[in-house]
Design a protein around this motif. Structure first.
Motif, PDB file in Angstrom:
ATOM      1  N   UNK A 104       0.827  -1.210   0.000  1.00  0.00           N
ATOM      2  CA  UNK A 104       0.000   0.000   0.000  1.00  0.00           C
ATOM      3  C   UNK A 104       0.861   1.259   0.000  1.00  0.00           C
ATOM      4  N   UNK A 105       1.890   1.311   0.852  1.00  0.00           N
ATOM      5  CA  UNK A 105       2.755   2.500   0.847  1.00  0.00           C
ATOM      6  C   UNK A 105       3.675   2.511  -0.371  1.00  0.00           C
ATOM      7  N   UNK A 106       3.994   1.323  -0.910  1.00  0.00           N
ATOM      8  CA  UNK A 106       4.754   1.268  -2.162  1.00  0.00           C
ATOM      9  C   UNK A 106       3.964   1.930  -3.288  1.00  0.00           C
ATOM     10  N   UNK A 107       2.683   1.655  -3.326  1.00  0.00           N
ATOM     11  CA  UNK A 107       1.808   2.239  -4.354  1.00  0.00           C
ATOM     12  C   UNK A 107       1.825   3.766  -4.289  1.00  0.00           C
ATOM     13  N   UNK A 108       1.694   4.316  -3.089  1.00  0.00           N
ATOM     14  CA  UNK A 108       1.677   5.777  -2.967  1.00  0.00           C
ATOM     15  C   UNK A 108       3.064   6.384  -3.179  1.00  0.00           C
ATOM     16  N   UNK A 109       4.098   5.635  -2.827  1.00  0.00           N
ATOM     17  CA  UNK A 109       5.460   6.098  -3.126  1.00  0.00           C
ATOM     18  C   UNK A 109       5.660   6.170  -4.633  1.00  0.00           C
ATOM     19  N   UNK A 110       5.199   5.150  -5.345  1.00  0.00           N
ATOM     20  CA  UNK A 110       5.320   5.142  -6.809  1.00  0.00           C
ATOM     21  C   UNK A 110       4.535   6.304  -7.422  1.00  0.00           C
ATOM     22  N   UNK A 149       3.837  15.821  -0.195  1.00  0.00           N
ATOM     23  CA  UNK A 149       2.638  15.881  -1.030  1.00  0.00           C
ATOM     24  C   UNK A 149       1.413  15.688  -0.137  1.00  0.00           C
ATOM     25  N   UNK A 150       0.863  16.775   0.357  1.00  0.00           N
ATOM     26  CA  UNK A 150      -0.278  16.694   1.269  1.00  0.00           C
ATOM     27  C   UNK A 150      -1.532  16.145   0.593  1.00  0.00           C
ATOM     28  N   UNK A 151      -1.673  16.415  -0.688  1.00  0.00           N
ATOM     29  CA  UNK A 151      -2.829  15.881  -1.428  1.00  0.00           C
ATOM     30  C   UNK A 151      -2.792  14.358  -1.452  1.00  0.00           C
ATOM     31  N   UNK A 152      -1.602  13.799  -1.676  1.00  0.00           N
ATOM     32  CA  UNK A 152      -1.448  12.347  -1.707  1.00  0.00           C
ATOM     33  C   UNK A 152      -1.677  11.748  -0.319  1.00  0.00           C
ATOM     34  N   UNK A 153      -1.195  12.433   0.708  1.00  0.00           N
ATOM     35  CA  UNK A 153      -1.435  11.968   2.086  1.00  0.00           C
ATOM     36  C   UNK A 153      -2.932  11.899   2.380  1.00  0.00           C
ATOM     37  N   UNK A 154      -3.644  12.944   2.007  1.00  0.00           N
ATOM     38  CA  UNK A 154      -5.093  12.985   2.253  1.00  0.00           C
ATOM     39  C   UNK A 154      -5.812  11.875   1.496  1.00  0.00           C
TER      40      UNK A 154
END
Length: 350
Positions: A104-110, A149-154
């Motif tokens: 899951x965090x790999x996906x958002x890192x990518x 990237x606050x948008x991605x965090x949200x």
């Protein structure tokens, strides 16, 4: 009479509610103070500092300058040295692996990588233990500490956090509790040993260095401690029959596959090796391998498992490991060079 009783009870209830409100108002500053104190402990973690430097270097790269990116857990940044790949393949690569990084965090890192870079190849390290949990907050905290990237965090919080974890994440006293007690416990342990001149007879200190070097890579020339051969080896009771492939993490692997397809990226799955002695303890490893291999085949993703390669070809010895699960630099050189040949032979990189 009943009216007087009602009025009396009403007044008691009002007084009770007022007391509760006052208590909560007084409690909020205490919770906030403790939360701030707890959060400071996470900044003392040396691994987090490596991660901060990794992302700082990544964000300073020229746009669209990378040809290949490595993703995954600590097994990624303890296995693949970008400098070796760049020298041998005449490319520009970068290591974006992080501690405990689940799919899951790999996906958002990518997703964040693709906001800045257009790599031709993504190498994703697959460690079976991190495929079993539907969600793990610590790995998300590690990412959020460095993600600009606050948008991605949200998006991550809104779309993929379970409700209980949303509450925990937004309350520092719960969010950083584990970090704080781990840090303080270690500090108190050091103080007590120093005060009473207590020497640890069971665990020797590792000789050598472990440091962030370049391009996301963490260099280490440590060798596995004697205790990890048997006494403290984390794999002693591992049985592949108990491996459960989380459907949540499968879904994120599929998201990663689709994201790579959408961006015309060649994706490769890799399982990094654990120490030879660790593999000797694991029962029914073939069950773990087959489940991951089957998933890769079903989705047409090249997959190489260095635990099986090492058993077959004896590429490594225990001296090539910094601990029971991670390579030191001598092992990194061996695996990186072997993987370069794999990339060439499979036309992933000409």
């Amino acid at each position: 009479m009943q009216g007087n009783l009602f009025t009396s009870n009403f007044k008691k209830n009002i007084k009770f509610i007022i007391k509760v409100i006052i208590f909560i108002i007084c409690l909020i500053p205490v919770i906030t103070f403790i939360g701030i104190k707890y959060s400071s402990a996470s900044t003392e973690n040396i691994i987090n500092k490596f991660n901060e430097k990794r992302f700082e270097d990544f964000y300073n790269l020229p746009p669209n300058s990378l040809d290949m990116v490595f993703l995954g857990s600590s097994h990624s940044y303890c296995t693949f040295d970008p400098e070796i790949f760049d020298k041998n393949l005449n490319i520009n690569s970068f290591q974006m692996g992080m501690p405990l990084q689940h799919p899951d965090s790999t996906y958002y890192t990518l997703k964040e990588v693709l906001n800045y870079q257009k790599p031709k190849v993504v190498v994703m390290e697959i460690y079976w233990d991190l495929l079993q949990n539907d969600f793990e907050l610590n790995q998300v905290k590690t990412l959020f500490q460095v993600l600009n990237n606050n948008t991605l965090k949200k998006e991550y919080i809104k779309e993929d956090f379970p409700l209980s974890e949303k509450i925990k994440y937004n309350t520092n006293i719960f969010k950083y509790q584990e970090d704080y007690f781990a840090y303080k416990g270690n500090e108190y342990n050091k103080k007590i040993k120093t005060k009473f001149n207590v020497k640890d007879k069971t665990t020797k200190k590792q000789i050598g260095i472990e440091e962030y070097r370049s391009k996301g890579y963490v260099y280490s020339n440590y060798k596995m401690l004697e205790d990890e051969y048997n006494k403290t080896n984390q794999f002693k009771n591992l049985d592949g029959k108990n491996f459960e492939f989380s459907n949540t993490q499968k879904d994120f692997l599929l998201k990663i596959i689709n994201l790579c397809k959408e961006n015309n990226i060649k994706l490769v799955f890799v399982t990094a090796p654990v120490a030879n002695v660790s593999m000797s303890y694991i029962k029914n490893y073939d069950i773990i391998h087959n489940k991951i291999s089957t998933f890769a085949k079903e989705n047409n993703i090249p997959y190489i498992d260095y635990n099986l390669i090492n058993i077959e070809k004896t590429l490594l010895t225990n001296d090539n490991f910094r601990d029971d699960a991670h390579l030191n630099h001598s092992g990194v050189e061996i695996i990186s060079n072997h993987f370069i040949n794999f990339l060439k032979e499979n036309n992933i990189i000409p």
